[in-house]
Design an enzyme around this catalytic site. Sequence first.
Site, PDB file in Angstrom:
ATOM      1  N   TYR A   1      -4.555  51.372 -31.382  1.00 45.84           N
ATOM      2  CA  TYR A   1      -5.926  51.311 -31.891  1.00 45.84           C
ATOM      3  C   TYR A   1      -6.747  52.478 -31.342  1.00 45.84           C
ATOM      4  CZ  TYR A   1     -10.591  49.535 -32.986  1.00 45.84           C
ATOM      5  OH  TYR A   1     -11.879  49.405 -33.458  1.00 45.84           O
TER       6      TYR A   1
ATOM      7  N   SER B   1     -14.876  54.169 -32.712  1.00 40.84           N
ATOM      8  CA  SER B   1     -15.004  53.197 -31.623  1.00 40.84           C
ATOM      9  C   SER B   1     -15.211  53.926 -30.308  1.00 40.84           C
ATOM     10  CB  SER B   1     -13.732  52.345 -31.557  1.00 40.84           C
ATOM     11  OG  SER B   1     -13.700  51.542 -30.396  1.00 40.84           O
TER      12      SER B   1
ATOM     13  N   ALA C   1     -15.179  45.721 -46.543  1.00 40.64           N
ATOM     14  CA  ALA C   1     -16.587  45.327 -46.739  1.00 40.64           C
ATOM     15  C   ALA C   1     -16.804  43.828 -46.825  1.00 40.64           C
ATOM     16  CB  ALA C   1     -17.119  45.981 -48.006  1.00 40.64           C
TER      17      ALA C   1
ATOM     18  N   SER D   1     -16.548  41.467 -44.527  1.00 43.41           N
ATOM     19  CA  SER D   1     -17.051  40.762 -43.342  1.00 43.41           C
ATOM     20  C   SER D   1     -17.518  41.779 -42.306  1.00 43.41           C
ATOM     21  CB  SER D   1     -15.953  39.863 -42.742  1.00 43.41           C
ATOM     22  OG  SER D   1     -14.870  40.651 -42.263  1.00 43.41           O
ATOM     23  N   GLY D   2     -18.063  41.274 -41.218  1.00 43.83           N
ATOM     24  CA  GLY D   2     -18.412  42.108 -40.075  1.00 43.83           C
ATOM     25  C   GLY D   2     -19.368  43.238 -40.377  1.00 43.83           C
ATOM     26  N   ILE D   3     -19.100  44.399 -39.792  1.00 42.62           N
ATOM     27  CA  ILE D   3     -19.988  45.549 -39.896  1.00 42.62           C
ATOM     28  C   ILE D   3     -20.068  46.059 -41.329  1.00 42.62           C
ATOM     29  CG2 ILE D   3     -20.330  47.932 -39.128  1.00 42.62           C
ATOM     30  CD1 ILE D   3     -18.826  47.044 -36.523  1.00 42.62           C
TER      31      ILE D   3
ATOM     32  N   THR E   1     -14.905  50.494 -47.519  1.00 38.67           N
ATOM     33  CA  THR E   1     -13.645  49.793 -47.257  1.00 38.67           C
ATOM     34  C   THR E   1     -13.878  48.756 -46.154  1.00 38.67           C
ATOM     35  OG1 THR E   1     -12.775  51.264 -45.509  1.00 38.67           O
ATOM     36  CG2 THR E   1     -12.413  51.931 -47.798  1.00 38.67           C
TER      37      THR E   1
END
Length: 340
Positions: free
Chosen positions: A194, A172, A10, A12-14, A8
């Site tokens: 967050y 995180s 997917a 961009s980024g990590i 999920t």
Amino acid sequence: MNKVVLVTGANSGIGLALCERLLSQDSEGLQLCLACRNLQRAQAARSALLTSHPTAQVALLHLDTSSMASVLTAAQEVKRRYNRLDYLYLNAGIMPNPQFDVKAFFKGLFSSRIVSMFATGEGILTQQDGVTSDGLQQVFATNLFGHFLLIRELEPVLVQAGQTSRLIWTSSSNARRSAFSLEDVQHQRGSEPYSSSKHASDLLSLALNTHHNSQGLYSSVICPGFVMTNLTFGILPSFPAFLWTLLMPVFWLIRMFTNTFTLTPYNGAEALFWLFKQKPESLDPRAKYHSLTSGLGNNYTQPRKMDIDLGTSEALYEKLLQLESEVRQKLKQKRIPESS
């Protein structure tokens, strides 16, 4: 037999960096599914992956984890396409309307708090949350509950006799017990949704292991470190690009003194990629697996104990099951008038 991997967030980024790394290792032995909210960006990501790996099997799936109807529809599509799911990477996440304390930030730059400030955002970062069309808090729905409902719906392809499947959460360092409350799991009354949602994902992972390890389903949690992604840039949306450029040498310098400054999505995906290659039975369900990068740029993964306990994880699990029942009932009631 090809491994079926769904990621999920997917596009961009990590998430995208993980997909590239998985295909670089074995583009022929994977069926990769990019589950994204924005299909246009997902198509661009798929095209980029196929440019590097033209024979790879890369599919797209429309999934908005903030919408429970979207989650249910996407899950039905997954079950229609695949008879098994080996890896489910729960990576999608948002940090909407971040409020950045500039004064505290610059004060922290010249203090002993500088590393922990960048690593966790503590003391400098809050968010203004919203409410979804389902009546859920937006961050809670997107980062946690949408993924929980997805797992519940996909149990038929995740839990099968003789099969071992994996759930891997992108958490995180901002996941802090102090931001989470069992009496307010959606974080309606706080200013750090967050952080609350990420601590909740840590707790939920432990509960999922308690309930499903005997069925061959294992859950793990990772921390990508301090990575420069769209989410990071979104913290300071009005920050001029040249200031980010000026800050980068500072970040590289800080990395000489701490291994949590992974900085690039490729480095941040290290723990996600590392877990793909591990036997789940050997992993610690109470550990968070951290992507780390040395000052010389060497990537590695290290487990660190999470600040969680079994009692709280079980209580959260029960609350989510109850909320799931309520949400399903509401969705059912919405469909009845539409079909009549």
